[in-house]
Each structure stands twice: as structure tokens, then as C-alpha cells.
Design a protein around this motif. Structure first.
Motif, PDB file in Angstrom:
ATOM      1  N   GLU A  92       0.825  -1.209   0.000  1.00  0.00           N
ATOM      2  CA  GLU A  92       0.000   0.000   0.000  1.00  0.00           C
ATOM      3  C   GLU A  92       0.862   1.262   0.000  1.00  0.00           C
ATOM      4  O   GLU A  92       0.549   2.238  -0.692  1.00  0.00           O
ATOM      5  CB  GLU A  92      -0.932  -0.005   1.205  1.00  0.00           C
ATOM      6  CG  GLU A  92      -2.061  -1.025   1.122  1.00  0.00           C
ATOM      7  CD  GLU A  92      -2.944  -1.003   2.359  1.00  0.00           C
ATOM      8  OE1 GLU A  92      -2.526  -0.377   3.365  1.00  0.00           O
ATOM      9  OE2 GLU A  92      -4.032  -1.608   2.326  1.00  0.00           O
ATOM     10  N   SER A  93       1.945   1.264   0.769  1.00  0.00           N
ATOM     11  CA  SER A  93       2.820   2.436   0.797  1.00  0.00           C
ATOM     12  C   SER A  93       3.469   2.674  -0.561  1.00  0.00           C
ATOM     13  O   SER A  93       3.534   3.814  -1.050  1.00  0.00           O
ATOM     14  CB  SER A  93       3.885   2.255   1.878  1.00  0.00           C
ATOM     15  OG  SER A  93       3.297   2.109   3.149  1.00  0.00           O
ATOM     16  N   TYR A  94       3.938   1.615  -1.181  1.00  0.00           N
ATOM     17  CA  TYR A  94       4.568   1.777  -2.493  1.00  0.00           C
ATOM     18  C   TYR A  94       3.539   2.190  -3.550  1.00  0.00           C
ATOM     19  O   TYR A  94       3.827   3.019  -4.425  1.00  0.00           O
ATOM     20  CB  TYR A  94       5.252   0.476  -2.896  1.00  0.00           C
ATOM     21  CG  TYR A  94       6.110   0.607  -4.132  1.00  0.00           C
ATOM     22  CD1 TYR A  94       7.374   1.185  -4.063  1.00  0.00           C
ATOM     23  CD2 TYR A  94       5.650   0.157  -5.362  1.00  0.00           C
ATOM     24  CE1 TYR A  94       8.157   1.309  -5.197  1.00  0.00           C
ATOM     25  CE2 TYR A  94       6.430   0.272  -6.501  1.00  0.00           C
ATOM     26  CZ  TYR A  94       7.687   0.851  -6.412  1.00  0.00           C
ATOM     27  OH  TYR A  94       8.458   0.984  -7.531  1.00  0.00           O
ATOM     28  N   SER A  95       2.342   1.644  -3.468  1.00  0.00           N
ATOM     29  CA  SER A  95       1.307   2.036  -4.409  1.00  0.00           C
ATOM     30  C   SER A  95       0.941   3.507  -4.253  1.00  0.00           C
ATOM     31  O   SER A  95       0.687   4.212  -5.245  1.00  0.00           O
ATOM     32  CB  SER A  95       0.059   1.163  -4.208  1.00  0.00           C
ATOM     33  OG  SER A  95      -0.999   1.576  -5.047  1.00  0.00           O
ATOM     34  N   GLY A  96       0.922   4.009  -2.997  1.00  0.00           N
ATOM     35  CA  GLY A  96       0.662   5.424  -2.778  1.00  0.00           C
ATOM     36  C   GLY A  96       1.743   6.306  -3.373  1.00  0.00           C
ATOM     37  O   GLY A  96       1.457   7.375  -3.925  1.00  0.00           O
ATOM     38  N   VAL A 101       3.485  10.140  -7.570  1.00  0.00           N
ATOM     39  CA  VAL A 101       4.482  10.561  -8.549  1.00  0.00           C
ATOM     40  C   VAL A 101       3.877  10.667  -9.938  1.00  0.00           C
ATOM     41  O   VAL A 101       4.300  11.487 -10.758  1.00  0.00           O
ATOM     42  CB  VAL A 101       5.673   9.585  -8.517  1.00  0.00           C
ATOM     43  CG1 VAL A 101       6.654   9.881  -9.634  1.00  0.00           C
ATOM     44  CG2 VAL A 101       6.386   9.660  -7.178  1.00  0.00           C
ATOM     45  N   ALA A 102       2.851   9.876 -10.220  1.00  0.00           N
ATOM     46  CA  ALA A 102       2.236   9.901 -11.556  1.00  0.00           C
ATOM     47  C   ALA A 102       1.377  11.132 -11.785  1.00  0.00           C
ATOM     48  O   ALA A 102       0.957  11.375 -12.926  1.00  0.00           O
ATOM     49  CB  ALA A 102       1.409   8.641 -11.759  1.00  0.00           C
ATOM     50  N   LYS A 103       1.105  11.924 -10.772  1.00  0.00           N
ATOM     51  CA  LYS A 103       0.284  13.124 -10.931  1.00  0.00           C
ATOM     52  C   LYS A 103       1.120  14.248 -11.531  1.00  0.00           C
ATOM     53  O   LYS A 103       2.349  14.199 -11.578  1.00  0.00           O
ATOM     54  CB  LYS A 103      -0.282  13.556  -9.581  1.00  0.00           C
ATOM     55  CG  LYS A 103      -1.243  12.552  -8.968  1.00  0.00           C
ATOM     56  CD  LYS A 103      -1.744  13.023  -7.618  1.00  0.00           C
ATOM     57  CE  LYS A 103      -2.704  12.009  -7.016  1.00  0.00           C
ATOM     58  NZ  LYS A 103      -3.192  12.440  -5.678  1.00  0.00           N
ATOM     59  N   THR A 193      12.469   9.195  -8.436  1.00  0.00           N
ATOM     60  CA  THR A 193      13.717   8.426  -8.499  1.00  0.00           C
ATOM     61  C   THR A 193      13.666   7.220  -7.576  1.00  0.00           C
ATOM     62  O   THR A 193      14.132   6.121  -7.930  1.00  0.00           O
ATOM     63  CB  THR A 193      14.900   9.335  -8.126  1.00  0.00           C
ATOM     64  OG1 THR A 193      14.904  10.478  -8.982  1.00  0.00           O
ATOM     65  CG2 THR A 193      16.214   8.596  -8.270  1.00  0.00           C
ATOM     66  N   MET A 194      13.074   7.396  -6.397  1.00  0.00           N
ATOM     67  CA  MET A 194      12.950   6.270  -5.464  1.00  0.00           C
ATOM     68  C   MET A 194      12.011   5.202  -6.013  1.00  0.00           C
ATOM     69  O   MET A 194      12.272   4.001  -5.869  1.00  0.00           O
ATOM     70  CB  MET A 194      12.448   6.778  -4.108  1.00  0.00           C
ATOM     71  CG  MET A 194      13.411   7.692  -3.375  1.00  0.00           C
ATOM     72  SD  MET A 194      12.690   8.358  -1.858  1.00  0.00           S
ATOM     73  CE  MET A 194      12.249   6.854  -0.989  1.00  0.00           C
ATOM     74  N   VAL A 195      10.921   5.612  -6.641  1.00  0.00           N
ATOM     75  CA  VAL A 195       9.969   4.645  -7.174  1.00  0.00           C
ATOM     76  C   VAL A 195      10.579   3.836  -8.306  1.00  0.00           C
ATOM     77  O   VAL A 195      10.331   2.631  -8.450  1.00  0.00           O
ATOM     78  CB  VAL A 195       8.686   5.373  -7.623  1.00  0.00           C
ATOM     79  CG1 VAL A 195       7.785   4.451  -8.438  1.00  0.00           C
ATOM     80  CG2 VAL A 195       7.932   5.902  -6.422  1.00  0.00           C
TER      81      VAL A 195
END
Length: 327
Positions: A92-96, A101-103, A193-195
Motif C-alpha cells: 500500500e505504501s509503495y502504491s501510494g 508521482v504519476a500526478k 527516483t525512489m519509485v
């Protein structure tokens, strides 16, 4: 010569050499003597059962009270639920992060950066020119103001305001919105960058769950019997008369003392033990396994690491060498 009866003591002799009680000697009712030759012993007083006979019943009752299968079930289910919850929270944290970031930059800034955070960034970036005024009793929010009047710092050119005089209105109305968008863009680039590095997930490699119950039961019965006999000369009125009695006419009273000390002790104890051992490993899941191609493209747009490098500036063509003159 008949035996004399000692009236001052509790044990009295009889002619046949046996001891009788004072009630029997006085002929009082309520203390009947056992019938001669009956062979029936007097009924014994009720006593506590030995500990060795009750220890099994107490241990069995404790076994029934302790729900060992329920204890093991809670231990297993609790461990499993903790592992699953940890995995779900990581996903859930990674999906958030991917969704944020996609916005667009404006959407990310509106949701994640406040004006007060932008004010703090501006004061920390230009401490010699900008000061933060905290709100007073009538104010609603802090405000930015210049430290000196008629000040036009060179960094205003970064915001397209070169040559203008620094004032509170300029800081709050024109510079602050640009600073807020700049802070939001920097944070979004860092998260992008983290994602792109993927999900660093913590997983359980192996482990073990053990549970046990230990019952301890101990019983102890102890009995001590003390038996003592003594002979007492014929009871007389004074010690002088006792010494003057002849050996032929003296009668003896046999006194027997019986002391019984019985003790019983039992202890029942139960200990429950539960142990969980888990070995964790770290594994990385790439972004393409968690997001579609459209979101990956948006994330790559916001990451400076994925942007194509700017081509180096073209160098001016080298001048041709000067022709050497002939002599």
C-alpha cells in the motif's frame, strides 16, 4: 492391699495395670469404657485425606482449565496475521508513492506542499534578505517581509522579477507561489527516483513456531509418632510419706504418652511457553511488475535520472592554420 487411685492427675491406675480416665474412675456418664473382649476400636476422628491421593485430582482439574489448543491456535494465527499485515502495508505504501508521482506537478504540490512550508523554505534559502513575521493576536497566518527597505537582491532574477524592489506584497503574491511549485517539483522528482528503483520488500524466508506446556505436581505426606512411658510411685499426700513407704506395699502407676504429628503438602504448577523464530530477507520488485506502462512513463517524466541528457554545447569550428609566407 488394693491399688490407690491418683485423683490429682488425668491418668489413673487400676488393679489390672491399665490406665483409665478420670471420668471412668469417678463413674461419670458420657465416657463409657470399651467393652472387655469386644475388640472394636474406638471410631477415629475425621482427618484430611493424604496429599498423595489428591494430587492426581488437582492436576487433572488444572489440565482442564488450561486451553492449550487455543493457546497454540492464537500463537499461529497471530504470527500469520502479522506477516500478512506487514506485506500489505508495504504494498500500500509503495502504491501510494506511485500514484503520487504519476500526478502532475500542480496536483502533487496542491496535495503535499503548504504555503507555510514554502515560506520556511524561502526564509532558510535567503536568510539575509527575507524574514518571517509570526502572526499576532489579530493575524491569521505568518507573512514574509524584507529585512531592509529599498532592497533589490540579485536572486529575484530567478523568478523573473529582476530589478524590482523587494516588498511584502511581492514576496507573498508573486514569489511565494513560484517557490511552492518549486518545492513540490523537487519533492516529486526525489520520489520518482525512489519509485523507479523498485520496491524493496521484506519477506519471511523461513522460521519456526513452538509451543509447550509443562505441568509440575509434587505431594508430600509426613507423619511422626512419639511414644513415651514412665512409672510414678504411689501417689501420696506429701513427699515425706512417699519416702517412708515400704517396698512391699508400694504400687506403681504406669503413664503412657502418645503424640502424633501428621502433615501433608501438595503443589501443582503449570507453565506455558511459546516461541516464534522468523528469518527475514530483503528482495527488490521492479516497477514494471507493479504498474502499467502509462504510469511508468509518467514516473519517468518526473525523474531527472531518466531524462535524456542535454547535448553538450557545440564548439566553434577551429580556425584554419595561417599559411606560412615564403621567403
Amino acid at each position: 492391699m488394693s491399688d490407690t487411685t491418683r485423683n490429682s492427675g488425668r491418668i489413673f491406675p487400676s488393679r489390672n495395670g491399665t490406665a483409665i480416665s478420670r471420668a471412668q474412675a469417678d463413674g461419670q456418664p458420657g465416657a463409657p469404657a470399651p467393652a472387655a473382649g469386644s475388640g472394636t476400636p474406638a471410631p477415629a476422628a475425621s482427618s484430611k485425606p493424604p496429599a498423595t491421593e489428591t494430587i492426581a485430582r488437582r492436576a487433572g482439574a488444572m489440565v482442564n482449565e488450561i486451553d492449550f489448543p487455543g493457546f497454540v491456535s492464537q500463537l499461529v494465527h497471530g504470527t500469520f496475521d502479522a506477516i500478512v499485515d506487514a506485506s500489505i502495508r508495504q504494498m500500500e505504501s509503495y502504491s501510494g508513492l506511485v500514484s503520487a508521482v504519476a500526478k502532475t506537478v500542480d496536483q502533487f504540490t496542491e496535495e503535499n506542499v503548504t504555503f507555510n512550508q514554502a515560506r520556511d523554505w524561502l526564509v532558510s534559502r535567503y536568510p539575509g534578505d527575507v524574514v518571517l513575521q509570526l502572526p499576532d493576536a489579530a493575524g491569521t497566518e505568518p507573512r514574509l517581509s524584507p529585512r531592509a527597505e529599498e532592497l533589490s537582491p540579485v536572486w529575484l532574477a530567478d523568478y523573473g522579477l529582476e530589478g524590482q524592489e523587494l516588498s511584502t506584497e511581492l514576496l507573498e503574491q508573486q514569489i511565494l507561489p513560484q517557490v511552492r511549485n518549486k518545492v513540490g517539483a523537487e519533492r516529486q522528482q526525489l520520489l520518482a527516483t525512489m519509485v523507479l528503483l523498485g520496491l524493496n520488500r521484506v519477506a519471511v524466508r523461513d522460521g519456526s513456531i513452538s509451543a509447550k506446556v509443562m505441568f509440575r505436581a509434587a505431594a508430600r505426606d509426613a507423619a511422626a509418632v512419639q511414644y513415651a512411658t514412665s512409672s510414678d510411685p504411689q501417689a501420696v499426700a506429701t513427699w515425706g510419706e512417699r519416702g517412708s513407704l515400704s517396698q512391699t506395699s508400694q504400687s506403681t502407676t504406669m503413664v503412657s504418652t502418645l503424640a502424633v504429628n501428621a502433615q501433608n503438602e501438595s503443589t501443582v504448577r503449570a507453565d506455558l511457553f511459546g516461541e516464534v523464530k522468523l528469518n527475514f530477507v530483503s528482495e527488490t520488485l521492479p516497477l514494471d511488475r507493479l504498474a502499467d506502462a502509462a504510469k511508468i512513463a509518467l514516473v519517468q517524466q518526473h525523474s531527472p535520472a531518466m531524462r535524456p541528457a542535454a547535448p553538450p554545447p557545440a564548439l566553434p569550428p577551429a580556425a584554419p592554420p595561417a599559411a606560412e609566407g615564403r621567403p
